[in-house]
Structure formats: C-alpha cells, structure tokens
Design a protein around this motif. Structure first.
Motif, PDB file in Angstrom:
ATOM      1  N   GLY A   1       0.792  -1.216   0.000  1.00 10.74           N
ATOM      2  CA  GLY A   1       0.000   0.000   0.000  1.00 10.74           C
ATOM      3  C   GLY A   1       0.826   1.268   0.000  1.00 10.74           C
ATOM      4  N   TYR A   2       2.120   1.144  -0.301  1.00 15.74           N
ATOM      5  CA  TYR A   2       2.987   2.310  -0.362  1.00 15.74           C
ATOM      6  C   TYR A   2       3.035   2.827  -1.798  1.00 15.74           C
ATOM      7  CZ  TYR A   2       4.821   0.493   4.093  1.00 15.74           C
ATOM      8  OH  TYR A   2       4.959   0.028   5.370  1.00 15.74           O
ATOM      9  N   PRO A   3       3.281   4.123  -1.995  1.00 19.10           N
ATOM     10  CA  PRO A   3       3.437   4.631  -3.359  1.00 19.10           C
ATOM     11  C   PRO A   3       4.689   4.060  -4.010  1.00 19.10           C
ATOM     12  CG  PRO A   3       4.008   6.312  -1.741  1.00 19.10           C
ATOM     13  CD  PRO A   3       3.387   5.191  -0.979  1.00 19.10           C
ATOM     14  N   LYS A   4       4.588   3.729  -5.288  1.00 18.99           N
ATOM     15  CA  LYS A   4       5.738   3.195  -6.005  1.00 18.99           C
ATOM     16  C   LYS A   4       6.740   4.301  -6.302  1.00 18.99           C
ATOM     17  CE  LYS A   4       3.280  -0.669  -8.147  1.00 18.99           C
ATOM     18  NZ  LYS A   4       2.945  -1.376  -9.407  1.00 18.99           N
ATOM     19  N   ILE A   5       7.975   3.880  -6.523  1.00 17.66           N
ATOM     20  CA  ILE A   5       9.041   4.834  -6.832  1.00 17.66           C
ATOM     21  C   ILE A   5       8.828   5.386  -8.230  1.00 17.66           C
ATOM     22  CG2 ILE A   5      11.540   5.024  -7.208  1.00 17.66           C
ATOM     23  CD1 ILE A   5      11.884   2.900  -5.011  1.00 17.66           C
ATOM     24  N   SER A   6       8.982   6.685  -8.369  1.00 19.89           N
ATOM     25  CA  SER A   6       8.742   7.334  -9.652  1.00 19.89           C
ATOM     26  C   SER A   6       9.792   6.916 -10.677  1.00 19.89           C
ATOM     27  CB  SER A   6       8.776   8.855  -9.495  1.00 19.89           C
ATOM     28  OG  SER A   6      10.100   9.284  -9.206  1.00 19.89           O
ATOM     29  N   PRO A   7       9.467   6.996 -11.967  1.00 19.20           N
ATOM     30  CA  PRO A   7      10.453   6.645 -13.001  1.00 19.20           C
ATOM     31  C   PRO A   7      11.745   7.458 -12.880  1.00 19.20           C
ATOM     32  CG  PRO A   7       8.271   6.810 -13.967  1.00 19.20           C
ATOM     33  CD  PRO A   7       8.138   7.302 -12.560  1.00 19.20           C
ATOM     34  N   LYS A   8      11.620   8.728 -12.500  1.00 19.86           N
ATOM     35  CA  LYS A   8      12.814   9.565 -12.380  1.00 19.86           C
ATOM     36  C   LYS A   8      13.700   9.094 -11.237  1.00 19.86           C
ATOM     37  CE  LYS A   8      14.320  14.382 -11.967  1.00 19.86           C
ATOM     38  NZ  LYS A   8      13.890  15.793 -11.801  1.00 19.86           N
ATOM     39  N   GLU A   9      13.099   8.772 -10.089  1.00 19.82           N
ATOM     40  CA  GLU A   9      13.891   8.298  -8.955  1.00 19.82           C
ATOM     41  C   GLU A   9      14.459   6.910  -9.249  1.00 19.82           C
ATOM     42  OE1 GLU A   9      13.719   7.550  -4.120  1.00 19.82           O
ATOM     43  OE2 GLU A   9      11.887   8.109  -5.185  1.00 19.82           O
ATOM     44  N   LYS A  10      13.675   6.069  -9.889  1.00 18.69           N
ATOM     45  CA  LYS A  10      14.161   4.740 -10.260  1.00 18.69           C
ATOM     46  C   LYS A  10      15.426   4.854 -11.113  1.00 18.69           C
ATOM     47  CE  LYS A  10      13.066   1.038 -13.494  1.00 18.69           C
ATOM     48  NZ  LYS A  10      12.078   0.539 -14.484  1.00 18.69           N
ATOM     49  N   LYS A  11      15.409   5.726 -12.088  1.00 21.85           N
ATOM     50  CA  LYS A  11      16.582   5.914 -12.952  1.00 21.85           C
ATOM     51  C   LYS A  11      17.777   6.376 -12.134  1.00 21.85           C
ATOM     52  CE  LYS A  11      18.186   8.427 -17.046  1.00 21.85           C
ATOM     53  NZ  LYS A  11      17.826   9.437 -18.092  1.00 21.85           N
ATOM     54  N   ALA A  12      17.541   7.279 -11.173  1.00 17.07           N
ATOM     55  CA  ALA A  12      18.639   7.786 -10.341  1.00 17.07           C
ATOM     56  C   ALA A  12      19.211   6.683  -9.452  1.00 17.07           C
ATOM     57  CB  ALA A  12      18.139   8.951  -9.487  1.00 17.07           C
ATOM     58  N   ILE A  13      18.353   5.802  -8.952  1.00 21.34           N
ATOM     59  CA  ILE A  13      18.821   4.690  -8.112  1.00 21.34           C
ATOM     60  C   ILE A  13      19.714   3.751  -8.921  1.00 21.34           C
ATOM     61  CG2 ILE A  13      18.102   2.620  -6.851  1.00 21.34           C
ATOM     62  CD1 ILE A  13      15.552   4.167  -6.067  1.00 21.34           C
ATOM     63  N   ILE A  14      19.247   3.365 -10.093  1.00 20.80           N
ATOM     64  CA  ILE A  14      20.022   2.445 -10.929  1.00 20.80           C
ATOM     65  C   ILE A  14      21.327   3.089 -11.374  1.00 20.80           C
ATOM     66  CG2 ILE A  14      20.039   1.193 -13.130  1.00 20.80           C
ATOM     67  CD1 ILE A  14      17.055   0.711 -12.748  1.00 20.80           C
ATOM     68  N   ASN A  15      21.274   4.372 -11.716  1.00 25.16           N
ATOM     69  CA  ASN A  15      22.494   5.078 -12.136  1.00 25.16           C
ATOM     70  C   ASN A  15      23.521   5.135 -11.007  1.00 25.16           C
ATOM     71  OD1 ASN A  15      21.524   5.532 -14.706  1.00 25.16           O
ATOM     72  ND2 ASN A  15      20.855   7.627 -14.301  1.00 25.16           N
ATOM     73  N   MET A  16      23.070   5.161  -9.775  1.00 22.80           N
ATOM     74  CA  MET A  16      24.001   5.166  -8.646  1.00 22.80           C
ATOM     75  C   MET A  16      24.562   3.767  -8.397  1.00 22.80           C
ATOM     76  SD  MET A  16      23.368   6.050  -4.615  1.00 22.80           S
ATOM     77  CE  MET A  16      22.768   4.376  -4.292  1.00 22.80           C
ATOM     78  N   LEU A  17      23.706   2.746  -8.493  1.00 16.55           N
ATOM     79  CA  LEU A  17      24.127   1.387  -8.163  1.00 16.55           C
ATOM     80  C   LEU A  17      25.052   0.774  -9.214  1.00 16.55           C
ATOM     81  CD1 LEU A  17      20.809  -0.157  -6.769  1.00 16.55           C
ATOM     82  CD2 LEU A  17      22.794   0.613  -5.465  1.00 16.55           C
ATOM     83  N   GLN A  18      24.839   1.092 -10.465  1.00 17.34           N
ATOM     84  CA  GLN A  18      25.626   0.451 -11.531  1.00 17.34           C
ATOM     85  C   GLN A  18      27.133   0.623 -11.374  1.00 17.34           C
ATOM     86  OE1 GLN A  18      23.528   1.989 -15.020  1.00 17.34           O
ATOM     87  NE2 GLN A  18      22.725  -0.062 -15.456  1.00 17.34           N
ATOM     88  N   PRO A  19      27.653   1.838 -11.122  1.00 15.75           N
ATOM     89  CA  PRO A  19      29.118   1.953 -10.952  1.00 15.75           C
ATOM     90  C   PRO A  19      29.626   1.390  -9.625  1.00 15.75           C
ATOM     91  CG  PRO A  19      28.065   4.089 -10.669  1.00 15.75           C
ATOM     92  CD  PRO A  19      27.009   3.155 -11.164  1.00 15.75           C
ATOM     93  N   MET A  20      28.715   1.038  -8.723  1.00 10.98           N
ATOM     94  CA  MET A  20      29.122   0.374  -7.484  1.00 10.98           C
ATOM     95  C   MET A  20      29.269  -1.126  -7.697  1.00 10.98           C
ATOM     96  SD  MET A  20      26.491   2.363  -4.884  1.00 10.98           S
ATOM     97  CE  MET A  20      27.193   1.715  -3.372  1.00 10.98           C
TER      98      MET A  20
END
Length: 442
Positions: A390-409
């Motif tokens: 019942g929580y709001p899903k992560i927005s497409p913009k935030e999702k992209k930012a999360i993946i962009n941060m995790l990939q170089p890690m």
C-alpha cells in the motif's frame, strides 16, 4: 584478566525458563514459542572449543560488574549479552569475542565513534579480557540495540516505509564514507551488521519490566551423547536470543543506526569463502572468482554497500537469496553483469560455466529464460512489494537515479567501482536520500 563469576539464579527464576532435553550437543529451539520468528537460533556448539566461544550463562557476573540477564545475539566471532551494569544500574550490551576474534575491534569502533560523534558507530563504554577454557576473549560494552536491520526485515519485509529506508540508506553511505576516509575497511558489510539503536528509556527497564515486555530467557539444555560429564568449555544450556524490536513500522525519528563488527582484513580461499562471507549475496565477485588473489578492500565494501541498499528497498536480494552458497551467487552475478566484461582468468576459473553459458559467452537456452534485467528486477523485487504494502511506487525519475548510482558500485573489476564519496555526490543521494536524512538531524 577477568573470570566470569557464576551466580545462582534467584528462586523462582527457573520456572520462567523453557527446557527440553535432547541427547546431543546440538542447540535447538522450540518454534512453538516463536510461531512467527524463524531466524532465531543459537550459535553452533562446535565453536565451543579452543579459539572459539566463551561459555556464558544467565546470572553470570562478567568483569565483576555486568550481571547477565538475557542474550541478544551471536555471530561467527562473538556472542552478545544483555547485562545489568552494577555501577549505573542500566542495561548494557556485553560483546564477548571468540578467542580467535579480532582483539582490536573495540579500538576500531572507539576511534570511529569519537571521529563521527557517535552518529554511526556505538561508543565503547568499557573493554576488558576474560580468560576461559577456550582461550582469552576480548570483550567490550556498548549501549543496547533493538536488533539488526536484517532481522527486522526478515520478520516484517515492509517495516521500513520508503522515506524511512532513505534515511537508513543515508546513514549507511555516510558511515562508509567516514570509515574509508579514516583508513578503515569494514570487510563484512551487510544489514546483519547494522543495528537499529534502542531508545534511551530502554536502558532504564528493570529486569521484571524487561521480561514482562520481551519474555524471560528461553534455554535449551545441552546433554552429552554418552553417559559422561559435560566439558567445562561448553555451556550447560544454550540461550535463544531475545527479539527486542517490534513488528510495526519504524518511524523516521527512530531510524537511527549503528555499524558494528568491522572485520580484520583477510585473504579468503576457495575452501573457506562460504564460511567467511554470510550472507553470500553481499560477497563481491573478486572474492568469489579469484579468492586467492583478492582480499577485502574499499571496493569490496562498495559492492556490499550497493547490495545492502538494494535490500533495504526490495523484498528480494539482487544476487540470489540471502544465504545461498557461493556457487549460486556466482551464477547470479554473471547473469546480472554479463560475462563479456568478466576478467578472462575468472571466466577460466569458473568450473560451472559450461552448465549455463557457451564459450562464446552466450547463455544456454534453458538458462536464458531465468536471466532478468535491471528493469525486471526493480519492478518485481521493489515496486511490486511497495504496491502490495500500500505504499506509493518509486517514480520513473527516482528509479533511474537509483540504478544510475548502483551500476558503478557493481562492476566486475574492483578498480572500476566508484568510491563512497562519489556515491554521496550521486543524483539520488543529493536529491532524494540526504534531504530525508536532514529532516532527522534538524
């Protein structure tokens, strides 16, 4: 040196204990008393040997100051006990290391705690050594914690709402940046070594209040396999750790953590990799595919940090399941990163590759259907769970930012991974995560 002074339990105390005999040295649990808790267990009895655990019992007086009232946990290199400080009358946590554990653990935490103002690392209140049948054990005392984030998530996968998860993630990254900037490598970073701090009022609970709220110690006697006396280096019973958390959402204000259990830098081998790194999901690929030529480092910490961040957001680990063996984790890493960027020596050393990939690095047809992309994993492991709760899903913009941060890690080669300071400067940290954390600190 100090010895633990035995103290008989008060009259009537044994009546509150649950006992069940079993004809062996193996500790076990009564799941009927914990129907919704499946992670509780006790430390392996085989480690009560030379170099291993020190036997501790409820009612023991440690260092002539700390009276043991409960057990709060254990790890590969320690047991942790809730005790009453006879000088302050407050509850404290006493960590009793194995005889082969890192004796500098308290020094590292103390140094980091002083450097960061105790924001992310527990202050060491006391330290001493205990001499026992299994060796000399380094011990230190800290304030109690409510439990690890891993245990809380296992009991209640949706215990951290998205905005609370961001606050916790901010502290994970800030703590790692603090460690690395001061020359420390954690070496065993995962959510099992991240503790949720207890409110200050917890330390003032009486023993009666403690047992009324959380239950009294539940013990399992240890019985020899044959008609012989129990060796002095083994406790007469095992104690199931008490769960001090609550199965309800954690508020943003209560989302304060401590990092614990920094590991002495080690060089693993193919034979001991499954024992040294648990949960295996956080083990970096260099330690899985080339253990003899690798060791824990800043880069291995960054990999583990990325996995821990994902675990706070999603219901399922990025690389397999939490406690799978190294073989399954290797497959998951190759599937996710792809074999093309994998160092050739690692590919050559991967004995199971022919079961999943061709020599041209193409997945076999029967295996290809199990390979999932970033988008698929994000949708199934993170977004689906948020929606179900019942929580709001992560927005497409935030999702992209999360993946962009995790990939170089999460790169094959350790030298290609970003640093903790670079993670702090990523778009997701600066626009979503750190602003949430600043609400906690202002």
């Amino acid at each position: 040196m100090n010895r633990i002074i035995r103290s008989p339990l008060p009259q009537g105390q044994l009546a509150r204990f649950g006992f069940s005999s079993r004809p062996d040295y193996i500790f076990h649990r009564h799941t009927t008393h914990f129907p919704k808790v499946n992670f509780l267990d006790v430390e392996p009895s085989c480690r009560y040997d030379t170099g291993g655990y020190h036997p501790v019992h409820i009612g023991d007086l440690i260092h002539n100051r700390y009276r043991v009232v409960h057990k709060v946990g254990f790890g590969d290199f320690s047991t942790v006990w809730l005790a009453r400080d006879r000088e302050t009358n407050k509850l404290v946590a006493v960590k009793v290391g194995t005889a082969d554990s890192d004796p500098k653990q308290a020094d590292k935490l103390s140094s980091l705690s002083l450097a960061t103002g105790s924001n992310f690392f527990p202050p060491v209140l006391d330290r001493f050594e205990v001499r026992g049948a299994n060796g000399i054990h380094s011990c230190y005392v800290r304030e109690p914690a409510l439990g690890s984030l891993a245990n809380l998530l296992e009991l209640s996968p949706h215990i951290f709402r998205p905005h609370v998860a961001r606050v916790l993630i901010a502290q994970l990254v800030l703590s790692m940046a603090a460690m690395h900037s001061r020359g420390f490598v954690h070496g065993d970073f995962h959510l099992g070594n991240v503790l949720l701090r207890a409110p200050s009022a917890f330390q003032d609970l009486s023993n009666e209040e403690l047992y009324q709220i959380y239950h009294s110690p539940y013990c399992e006697p240890i019985v020899p396999t044959e008609d012989e006396n129990l060796p002095s280096n083994i406790p007469s019973y095992g104690v199931i750790p008490v769960f001090l958390g609550k199965l309800e959402e954690v508020s943003q204000q209560a989302a304060r953590i401590w990092i614990c259990d920094l590991r002495e830098p080690i060089t693993p081998s193919a034979e001991n990799i499954d024992c040294l790194f648990k949960p295996m999901e956080c083990c970096p690929p260099e330690l899985l595919f080339s253990p003899e030529e690798s060791k824990v480092s800043y880069s291995s910490d960054i990999w583990a940090l990325a996995c821990s961040i994902w675990n706070l957001l999603g219901e399922r680990p990025l690389f397999g399941h939490s406690w799978e063996d190294s073989r399954s984790t290797r497959i998951a890493q190759v599937d996710h990163l792809g074999p093309s960027g994998m160092p050739s020596s690692w590919w050559d050393n991967w004995k199971d590759r022919s079961s999943y990939y061709t020599e041209a690095h193409d997945p076999l047809p029967d295996h290809a259907k199990y390979i999932e992309s970033w988008d698929t994993k994000f949708g199934e492991y993170i977004q689906y769970g948020l929606g179900a709760a019942g929580y709001p899903k992560i927005s497409p913009k935030e999702k992209k930012a999360i993946i962009n941060m995790l990939q170089p890690m999460l790169t094959w080669k350790p030298e290609d991974r970003c640093t903790a300071s670079q993670v702090l400067k990523s778009e997701w940290m600066t626009q979503w995560v750190l602003p949430e954390y600043q609400k906690l600190t202002t």
